[in-house]
Design a protein around this motif. Structure first.
Motif, PDB file in Angstrom:
ATOM      1  N   ILE A   1     -21.357 -29.506  -7.154  1.00 31.24           N
ATOM      2  CA  ILE A   1     -21.054 -28.165  -7.638  1.00 31.24           C
ATOM      3  C   ILE A   1     -22.033 -27.114  -7.113  1.00 31.24           C
ATOM      4  O   ILE A   1     -21.628 -25.996  -6.773  1.00 31.24           O
ATOM      5  CB  ILE A   1     -20.957 -28.113  -9.191  1.00 31.24           C
ATOM      6  N   GLU A   2     -23.316 -27.446  -7.012  1.00 32.16           N
ATOM      7  CA  GLU A   2     -24.283 -26.460  -6.538  1.00 32.16           C
ATOM      8  C   GLU A   2     -23.995 -26.072  -5.095  1.00 32.16           C
ATOM      9  O   GLU A   2     -23.937 -24.890  -4.754  1.00 32.16           O
ATOM     10  CB  GLU A   2     -25.721 -26.972  -6.682  1.00 32.16           C
ATOM     11  N   ALA A   3     -23.813 -27.061  -4.228  1.00 31.50           N
ATOM     12  CA  ALA A   3     -23.560 -26.777  -2.813  1.00 31.50           C
ATOM     13  C   ALA A   3     -22.230 -26.058  -2.625  1.00 31.50           C
ATOM     14  O   ALA A   3     -22.135 -25.130  -1.815  1.00 31.50           O
ATOM     15  CB  ALA A   3     -23.594 -28.079  -2.006  1.00 31.50           C
TER      16      ALA A   3
ATOM     17  N   THR B   1     -12.928 -27.476 -11.680  1.00 31.39           N
ATOM     18  CA  THR B   1     -12.068 -28.637 -11.930  1.00 31.39           C
ATOM     19  C   THR B   1     -12.740 -29.658 -12.842  1.00 31.39           C
ATOM     20  O   THR B   1     -12.059 -30.463 -13.467  1.00 31.39           O
ATOM     21  CB  THR B   1     -11.660 -29.339 -10.620  1.00 31.39           C
ATOM     22  N   GLN B   2     -14.049 -29.634 -12.905  1.00 27.01           N
ATOM     23  CA  GLN B   2     -14.798 -30.556 -13.776  1.00 27.01           C
ATOM     24  C   GLN B   2     -15.646 -29.721 -14.735  1.00 27.01           C
ATOM     25  O   GLN B   2     -16.869 -29.756 -14.712  1.00 27.01           O
ATOM     26  CB  GLN B   2     -15.690 -31.479 -12.931  1.00 27.01           C
ATOM     27  N   PHE B   3     -14.973 -28.975 -15.599  1.00 29.83           N
ATOM     28  CA  PHE B   3     -15.632 -27.984 -16.443  1.00 29.83           C
ATOM     29  C   PHE B   3     -16.788 -28.572 -17.245  1.00 29.83           C
ATOM     30  O   PHE B   3     -17.905 -28.061 -17.186  1.00 29.83           O
ATOM     31  CB  PHE B   3     -14.611 -27.333 -17.383  1.00 29.83           C
ATOM     32  N   GLU B   4     -16.539 -29.605 -18.002  1.00 34.46           N
ATOM     33  CA  GLU B   4     -17.589 -30.149 -18.873  1.00 34.46           C
ATOM     34  C   GLU B   4     -18.773 -30.671 -18.074  1.00 34.46           C
ATOM     35  O   GLU B   4     -19.921 -30.510 -18.473  1.00 34.46           O
ATOM     36  CB  GLU B   4     -17.016 -31.225 -19.785  1.00 34.46           C
ATOM     37  N   ARG B   5     -18.513 -31.277 -16.928  1.00 30.80           N
ATOM     38  CA  ARG B   5     -19.588 -31.823 -16.105  1.00 30.80           C
ATOM     39  C   ARG B   5     -20.373 -30.720 -15.395  1.00 30.80           C
ATOM     40  O   ARG B   5     -21.602 -30.794 -15.294  1.00 30.80           O
ATOM     41  CB  ARG B   5     -19.004 -32.790 -15.068  1.00 30.80           C
TER      42      ARG B   5
ATOM     43  N   TYR C   1     -20.279 -27.088 -15.779  1.00 31.37           N
ATOM     44  CA  TYR C   1     -20.516 -25.767 -16.363  1.00 31.37           C
ATOM     45  C   TYR C   1     -22.010 -25.435 -16.477  1.00 31.37           C
ATOM     46  O   TYR C   1     -22.444 -24.341 -16.103  1.00 31.37           O
ATOM     47  CB  TYR C   1     -19.827 -25.675 -17.718  1.00 31.37           C
ATOM     48  N   ALA C   2     -22.812 -26.347 -16.963  1.00 32.82           N
ATOM     49  CA  ALA C   2     -24.253 -26.078 -17.133  1.00 32.82           C
ATOM     50  C   ALA C   2     -24.924 -25.857 -15.783  1.00 32.82           C
ATOM     51  O   ALA C   2     -25.752 -24.944 -15.627  1.00 32.82           O
ATOM     52  CB  ALA C   2     -24.921 -27.221 -17.891  1.00 32.82           C
ATOM     53  N   ALA C   3     -24.579 -26.659 -14.785  1.00 35.84           N
ATOM     54  CA  ALA C   3     -25.178 -26.500 -13.456  1.00 35.84           C
ATOM     55  C   ALA C   3     -24.778 -25.159 -12.843  1.00 35.84           C
ATOM     56  O   ALA C   3     -25.602 -24.479 -12.218  1.00 35.84           O
ATOM     57  CB  ALA C   3     -24.763 -27.653 -12.550  1.00 35.84           C
ATOM     58  N   LEU C   4     -23.534 -24.771 -13.018  1.00 40.36           N
ATOM     59  CA  LEU C   4     -23.081 -23.471 -12.531  1.00 40.36           C
ATOM     60  C   LEU C   4     -23.868 -22.356 -13.204  1.00 40.36           C
ATOM     61  O   LEU C   4     -24.343 -21.430 -12.543  1.00 40.36           O
ATOM     62  CB  LEU C   4     -21.586 -23.288 -12.795  1.00 40.36           C
TER      63      LEU C   4
END
Length: 125
Positions: free
Chosen positions: A43-45, A76-80, A82-85
């Motif tokens: 998600i970060e990249a 697409t992987q909201f719960e996984r 969201y915090a990293a975003l």
């Protein structure tokens, strides 16, 4: 259309402007120089690549992230993810000047992306 912008994954304009308001189509984490290359991992990249693509589009019409008033983010992987975003997002903007934002969990995105972001910006008057 922005000539240096990412290759569209569907029929759309990169951005449309009316009365100083700019609506930027959701961008994917594809590489404009290698649109068929594999997407970045994680998600970060992918978020960094999407924001880079948004900056290309905004730059193509003489604007930058400082002109963004609203962002919509699709995960697409909201719960996984969201915090990293949320941890990464403020780094793209001047301190204390975050745009309004909505983040939505979705079942799938084009090109198998984890994230897509669209924007509303305002040209200074």
């Amino acid at each position: 259309m922005i000539s240096t912008g990412p290759r569209p994954v569907a029929p759309f304009s990169h951005a449309v402007e009316t009365d100083g308001w700019v609506f930027v189509t959701g961008q994917m984490p594809t590489d404009p120089d290698a649109p068929d290359a594999p997407l970045p991992e994680g998600i970060e990249a992918q978020t960094r690549r999407v924001v880079d693509n948004l900056k290309i589009v905004l730059g193509g019409i003489g604007l930058g992230l400082e002109h963004v008033t609203m962002a919509r983010i699709y995960l697409t992987q909201f719960e996984r993810d969201y915090a990293a975003l949320n941890a990464l997002w403020p780094r793209f903007f001047e301190t204390g000047k975050l745009p309004a934002r909505t983040t939505v969990g979705v079942t799938a995105l084009a090109v198998g992306a984890l994230v897509e972001i669209d924007l509303v910006a305002r040209r200074p008057g």
